[in-house]
Design a protein around this motif. Structure first.
Motif, PDB file in Angstrom:
ATOM      1  N   LEU A   5      61.316  21.363  94.277  1.00 50.79           N
ATOM      2  CA  LEU A   5      61.220  20.069  93.585  1.00 50.79           C
ATOM      3  C   LEU A   5      61.678  20.182  92.135  1.00 50.79           C
ATOM      4  CD1 LEU A   5      57.790  18.850  94.991  1.00 50.79           C
ATOM      5  CD2 LEU A   5      60.072  18.072  95.678  1.00 50.79           C
ATOM      6  N   ILE A   6      61.308  21.264  91.477  1.00 55.20           N
ATOM      7  CA  ILE A   6      61.745  21.483  90.095  1.00 55.20           C
ATOM      8  C   ILE A   6      63.265  21.604  90.036  1.00 55.20           C
ATOM      9  CG2 ILE A   6      61.712  23.153  88.187  1.00 55.20           C
ATOM     10  CD1 ILE A   6      58.724  23.683  89.008  1.00 55.20           C
ATOM     11  N   GLN A   7      63.845  22.332  90.975  1.00 53.43           N
ATOM     12  CA  GLN A   7      65.304  22.456  91.023  1.00 53.43           C
ATOM     13  C   GLN A   7      65.953  21.092  91.229  1.00 53.43           C
ATOM     14  OE1 GLN A   7      65.544  25.319  94.212  1.00 53.43           O
ATOM     15  NE2 GLN A   7      65.916  27.001  92.798  1.00 53.43           N
ATOM     16  N   ASP A   8      65.405  20.295  92.136  1.00 52.03           N
ATOM     17  CA  ASP A   8      65.944  18.955  92.375  1.00 52.03           C
ATOM     18  C   ASP A   8      65.852  18.091  91.115  1.00 52.03           C
ATOM     19  OD1 ASP A   8      66.393  19.713  94.994  1.00 52.03           O
ATOM     20  OD2 ASP A   8      64.794  18.469  95.843  1.00 52.03           O
ATOM     21  N   ALA A   9      64.736  18.199  90.411  1.00 49.79           N
ATOM     22  CA  ALA A   9      64.561  17.413  89.189  1.00 49.79           C
ATOM     23  C   ALA A   9      65.595  17.808  88.142  1.00 49.79           C
ATOM     24  CB  ALA A   9      63.143  17.580  88.644  1.00 49.79           C
ATOM     25  N   PHE A  10      65.779  19.114  87.928  1.00 44.89           N
ATOM     26  CA  PHE A  10      66.784  19.561  86.959  1.00 44.89           C
ATOM     27  C   PHE A  10      68.188  19.136  87.374  1.00 44.89           C
ATOM     28  CE2 PHE A  10      63.790  22.740  85.056  1.00 44.89           C
ATOM     29  CZ  PHE A  10      64.012  22.398  83.733  1.00 44.89           C
ATOM     30  N   GLU A  11      68.491  19.207  88.669  1.00 45.00           N
ATOM     31  CA  GLU A  11      69.810  18.792  89.141  1.00 45.00           C
ATOM     32  C   GLU A  11      70.034  17.301  88.899  1.00 45.00           C
ATOM     33  OE1 GLU A  11      70.262  20.053  93.218  1.00 45.00           O
ATOM     34  OE2 GLU A  11      70.080  22.168  92.649  1.00 45.00           O
ATOM     35  N   GLY A  12      68.995  16.494  89.134  1.00 48.33           N
ATOM     36  CA  GLY A  12      69.103  15.059  88.890  1.00 48.33           C
ATOM     37  C   GLY A  12      69.331  14.755  87.417  1.00 48.33           C
ATOM     38  N   LEU A  13      68.587  15.425  86.568  1.00 45.00           N
ATOM     39  CA  LEU A  13      68.750  15.251  85.124  1.00 45.00           C
ATOM     40  C   LEU A  13      70.136  15.693  84.685  1.00 45.00           C
ATOM     41  CD1 LEU A  13      67.752  14.621  82.284  1.00 45.00           C
ATOM     42  CD2 LEU A  13      66.639  16.875  82.256  1.00 45.00           C
ATOM     43  N   ASN A  14      70.562  16.841  85.155  1.00 42.34           N
ATOM     44  CA  ASN A  14      71.871  17.362  84.796  1.00 42.34           C
ATOM     45  C   ASN A  14      72.989  16.414  85.238  1.00 42.34           C
ATOM     46  OD1 ASN A  14      73.741  19.430  83.854  1.00 42.34           O
ATOM     47  ND2 ASN A  14      74.193  19.737  86.020  1.00 42.34           N
ATOM     48  N   THR A  15      72.870  15.893  86.445  1.00 45.17           N
ATOM     49  CA  THR A  15      73.885  14.969  86.961  1.00 45.17           C
ATOM     50  C   THR A  15      73.976  13.726  86.092  1.00 45.17           C
ATOM     51  OG1 THR A  15      73.602  15.775  89.222  1.00 45.17           O
ATOM     52  CG2 THR A  15      74.558  13.575  88.961  1.00 45.17           C
ATOM     53  N   LYS A  16      72.829  13.162  85.743  1.00 43.85           N
ATOM     54  CA  LYS A  16      72.809  11.945  84.921  1.00 43.85           C
ATOM     55  C   LYS A  16      73.448  12.188  83.553  1.00 43.85           C
ATOM     56  CE  LYS A  16      71.610   7.747  83.867  1.00 43.85           C
ATOM     57  NZ  LYS A  16      72.412   6.644  84.350  1.00 43.85           N
ATOM     58  N   ILE A  17      73.081  13.280  82.918  1.00 43.61           N
ATOM     59  CA  ILE A  17      73.644  13.580  81.598  1.00 43.61           C
ATOM     60  C   ILE A  17      75.135  13.863  81.711  1.00 43.61           C
ATOM     61  CG2 ILE A  17      73.626  15.228  79.681  1.00 43.61           C
ATOM     62  CD1 ILE A  17      70.583  15.410  80.076  1.00 43.61           C
ATOM     63  N   ALA A  18      75.539  14.630  82.719  1.00 43.84           N
ATOM     64  CA  ALA A  18      76.960  14.957  82.899  1.00 43.84           C
ATOM     65  C   ALA A  18      77.795  13.700  83.130  1.00 43.84           C
ATOM     66  CB  ALA A  18      77.136  15.926  84.061  1.00 43.84           C
ATOM     67  N   GLU A  19      77.263  12.757  83.898  1.00 50.45           N
ATOM     68  CA  GLU A  19      77.981  11.493  84.129  1.00 50.45           C
ATOM     69  C   GLU A  19      78.215  10.751  82.819  1.00 50.45           C
ATOM     70  OE1 GLU A  19      75.481   9.408  86.884  1.00 50.45           O
ATOM     71  OE2 GLU A  19      76.214  10.560  88.610  1.00 50.45           O
ATOM     72  N   GLU A  20      77.191  10.683  81.994  1.00 52.16           N
ATOM     73  CA  GLU A  20      77.309   9.961  80.727  1.00 52.16           C
ATOM     74  C   GLU A  20      78.231  10.682  79.744  1.00 52.16           C
ATOM     75  OE1 GLU A  20      76.224   6.864  79.999  1.00 52.16           O
ATOM     76  OE2 GLU A  20      75.619   6.810  82.097  1.00 52.16           O
ATOM     77  N   VAL A  21      78.139  11.982  79.696  1.00 51.56           N
ATOM     78  CA  VAL A  21      79.026  12.744  78.805  1.00 51.56           C
ATOM     79  C   VAL A  21      80.461  12.585  79.263  1.00 51.56           C
ATOM     80  CG1 VAL A  21      79.660  15.086  78.083  1.00 51.56           C
ATOM     81  CG2 VAL A  21      77.266  14.377  78.028  1.00 51.56           C
ATOM     82  N   ASN A  22      80.687  12.656  80.562  1.00 50.69           N
ATOM     83  CA  ASN A  22      82.042  12.491  81.097  1.00 50.69           C
ATOM     84  C   ASN A  22      82.589  11.090  80.794  1.00 50.69           C
ATOM     85  OD1 ASN A  22      84.328  13.453  82.527  1.00 50.69           O
ATOM     86  ND2 ASN A  22      83.686  12.236  84.295  1.00 50.69           N
ATOM     87  N   ALA A  23      81.727  10.082  80.921  1.00 46.63           N
ATOM     88  CA  ALA A  23      82.157   8.707  80.644  1.00 46.63           C
ATOM     89  C   ALA A  23      82.471   8.488  79.168  1.00 46.63           C
ATOM     90  CB  ALA A  23      81.071   7.723  81.090  1.00 46.63           C
ATOM     91  N   SER A  24      81.900   9.324  78.300  1.00 49.21           N
ATOM     92  CA  SER A  24      82.101   9.153  76.860  1.00 49.21           C
ATOM     93  C   SER A  24      83.015  10.229  76.266  1.00 49.21           C
ATOM     94  CB  SER A  24      80.745   9.173  76.145  1.00 49.21           C
ATOM     95  OG  SER A  24      80.146  10.445  76.260  1.00 49.21           O
ATOM     96  N   LYS A  25      83.726  10.964  77.089  1.00 52.07           N
ATOM     97  CA  LYS A  25      84.492  12.120  76.595  1.00 52.07           C
ATOM     98  C   LYS A  25      85.601  11.771  75.607  1.00 52.07           C
ATOM     99  CE  LYS A  25      87.494  12.272  80.617  1.00 52.07           C
ATOM    100  NZ  LYS A  25      87.766  12.971  81.849  1.00 52.07           N
TER     101      LYS A  25
END
Length: 118
Positions: free
Chosen positions: A63-83
């Motif tokens: 569950l902790i791994q899933d939570a970190f992956e979800g957080l990472n995905t969300k941040i990566a999407e936003e960073v990519n959209a603002s690159k």
């Protein structure tokens, strides 16, 4: 290669276990996570859950791994959209994504950054 029916069923069961665990975490927190309650809700024997997770700690780790992956995905999407924006704005987007994710997923946030799990 296509997954076998057995593999698909196993993945579905693992996901159902995790979904029930997330519900419990949201209701009572990580310290009160009960494998017995999960198995009761799934109408399976209490020993059957150990075919999917070796221990309560193994489920929590997943569950902790899933939570970190979800957080990472969300941040990566936003960073990519603002690159194409200046770095300060990229960081701002990342911070806002982090906050939005935390507010949208309080149980996920709590398992990562909350009190230590017993």
């Amino acid at each position: 290669m296509k997954k076998s029916r057995r593999e698909e069923r196993r993945e579905e069961t693992v996901q159902e276990i995790k979904n029930l665990a997330w519900q419990q975490l949201a209701e009572v927190g990580a310290d009160q996570l009960s494998l017995r309650k999960i198995t009761r809700d799934m109408r399976m024997s209490s020993a059957a859950i150990f075919r999917y997770f070796d221990s309560r700690q193994a489920l929590l780790t997943s569950l902790i791994q899933d939570a970190f992956e979800g957080l990472n995905t969300k941040i990566a999407e936003e960073v990519n959209a603002s690159k194409n924006l200046p770095i300060f704005e990229q960081v701002t987007y990342a911070c806002r994504a982090y906050r939005a994710w935390a507010l949208a997923h309080p149980a996920h946030y709590a398992i990562i950054y909350g009190s230590p799990i017993q």
